[in-house]
Design an enzyme around this catalytic site. Structure first.
Site, mmCIF file in Angstrom:
data_model
loop_
_atom_site.group_PDB
_atom_site.id
_atom_site.type_symbol
_atom_site.label_atom_id
_atom_site.label_comp_id
_atom_site.label_asym_id
_atom_site.label_seq_id
_atom_site.Cartn_x
_atom_site.Cartn_y
_atom_site.Cartn_z
ATOM 1 N N GLY A 231 0.759 -1.239 0.000
ATOM 2 C CA GLY A 231 0.000 0.000 0.000
ATOM 3 C C GLY A 231 0.793 1.294 0.000
ATOM 4 C CG ASP A 232 3.442 4.410 1.655
ATOM 5 O OD1 ASP A 232 3.363 5.132 0.633
ATOM 6 O OD2 ASP A 232 3.867 4.826 2.744
ATOM 7 C CG LEU A 233 5.389 -1.141 -2.595
ATOM 8 C CD1 LEU A 233 5.206 -2.221 -3.649
ATOM 9 C CD2 LEU A 233 6.563 -1.478 -1.679
ATOM 10 C CG ASN A 234 6.872 6.286 -0.611
ATOM 11 O OD1 ASN A 234 8.093 6.331 -0.473
ATOM 12 N ND2 ASN A 234 6.038 6.353 0.430
ATOM 13 C CG ASN A 237 8.111 3.866 2.231
ATOM 14 O OD1 ASN A 237 8.829 4.431 3.061
ATOM 15 N ND2 ASN A 237 6.789 3.944 2.269
#
Length: 382
Positions: A231-234, A237
């Site tokens: 949900g947050d593979l930015n 990260n």
């Protein structure tokens, strides 16, 4: 990001931890029994992170690096969810993914709820964890070429596929996070935060995306394949490091060396993960419109999308841009001292979102799918 936004829009600014470096060192020494030689603050969204270096108690030499994670007070109330997120991270580590390792407390636990006064005269409870420090630099700090973007897409698919097929936990239903604002299915909940966005074109763009999401995504959710999303593979990260030059890798290509931040793990859909990943990989790219093609090529090498899922990607990407940009503006009203970090996406994000809206779904999809096909052909990928 973390689960503070499981809460309604009235979360207090006191929710975010504000420990000093001295307090962070004291936590490491008293809770985890390690002798600290160096500690410094790391950027974070609504929690607090510290880089920590420890000394061997026997030789007094620096031996190990860690990250101390201090969870905000709102999220700290949900110990079961934090434990579940930690279990996801540990499971992926066992499956060969480059995640951190949890360091147990002196009592052998994975976390500890600590009562700390951050300087306001009131002691509040914060969940603390210590993780091993992962090597590498954020993808945001390098020129992400097509091979890296393909690898990121492939990694995103592998994470979701592995979790969906192999991860089991008695509390797994807690990943059904309902009103969690960062779940991509909750784009319509942004309506309560729109007031934080400047009036004019950008606010109208936000309203347009929310309407399109309600009209074209919500009625089709049942057609998408469900799974657990990171949900947050930015681009902050995901860490990369240079591989050593070899005959097969003569140009010192980068490899992914770390996956950070499991605070947004929740049930969603495979297509959510690829859309979230595309959006974040666009942020720093000099050629953002082609990014989606490379990420899609990598993702679909593991998990080919259905026709219904492919048709949703554009709206989901604009939805994630809107989530990130609106919540950043809202979060600045809560944590103005953290504005420089909170507004990282906004530096280019509004431009990308408005450009996508102007070009339209058909034109963007044409770029993505043609780019994906051309990449596969150049690498002789079926």
């Amino acid at each position: 990001m973390s689960s503070v936004m499981d809460q309604p829009a009235n979360s207090s600014s006191q929710s975010k931890p504000a420990l000093s470096t001295e307090q962070a060192a004291e936590v490491v020494e008293t809770v985890f029994g390690l002798k600290v030689s160096d500690v410094r603050s790391l950027p974070s969204y609504d929690d607090q992170n510290f880089y920590v270096k420890t000394l061997s108690s026997e030789t007094n030499t620096a031996i190990t690096e860690y990250v101390l994670k201090i969870t905000n007070t709102a999220a700290s109330q949900n110990a079961d969810l934090i434990d579940l997120q930690t279990c996801v991270m540990m499971f992926l580590k066992e499956e060969g993914f480059p995640t951190a390792t949890i360091v147990p407390t002196k009592h052998g636990n994975t976390m500890s709820l600590e009562s700390i006064d951050c300087g306001c005269g009131v002691r509040q409870q914060y969940m603390v964890r210590l993780l091993t420090f992962l090597p590498g630099i954020p993808i945001a700090n390098i020129p992400a070429d097509p091979d890296i973007l393909y690898g990121v897409g492939k990694l995103a698919a592998k994470i979701d596929k592995t979790l969906q097929e192999k991860f089991h936990h008695p509390a797994i239903k807690k990943l059904e996070r309902g009103q969690f604002i960062w779940n991509l299915g909750n784009v319509p909940l942004l309506s309560q935060y729109v007031y934080a966005v400047d009036k004019g074109r950008v606010r109208e763009a936000v309203k347009q995306v929310i309407r399109q999401f309600k009209d074209s995504i919500l009625p089709k959710l049942s057609q998408f394949r469900k799974c657990i999303n990171h949900g947050d593979l930015n681009d902050h990260n995901l860490l990369v490091e240079t591989e050593e030059a070899s005959l097969s890798n003569p140009c010192n290509k980068y490899k992914i060396s770390g996956i950070l931040d499991f605070g947004d793990v929740s049930y969603g859909y495979y297509v959510f993960e690829v859309a979230i990943t595309i959006m974040y990989m666009m942020i720093e790219s000099p050629d953002p419109l082609k990014v989606g093609g490379y990420v899609l090529a990598g993702f679909e090498s593991i998990l080919p999308l259905t026709a219904e899922e492919r048709d949703a990607v554009f709206t989901l990407v604009t939805g994630r841009f809107t989530q990130s940009l609106v919540m950043a503006k809202y979060s600045v009203t809560l944590f103005p001292e953290n504005e420089s970090y909170l507004m990282i996406t906004a530096k280019t994000g509004w431009k990308h979102l408005l450009n996508m809206i102007d070009l339209g779904k058909e034109a963007i999809e044409k770029i993505w799918f043609e780019t994906a096909n051309a990449y596969r052909a150049s690498k002789q990928i079926p």
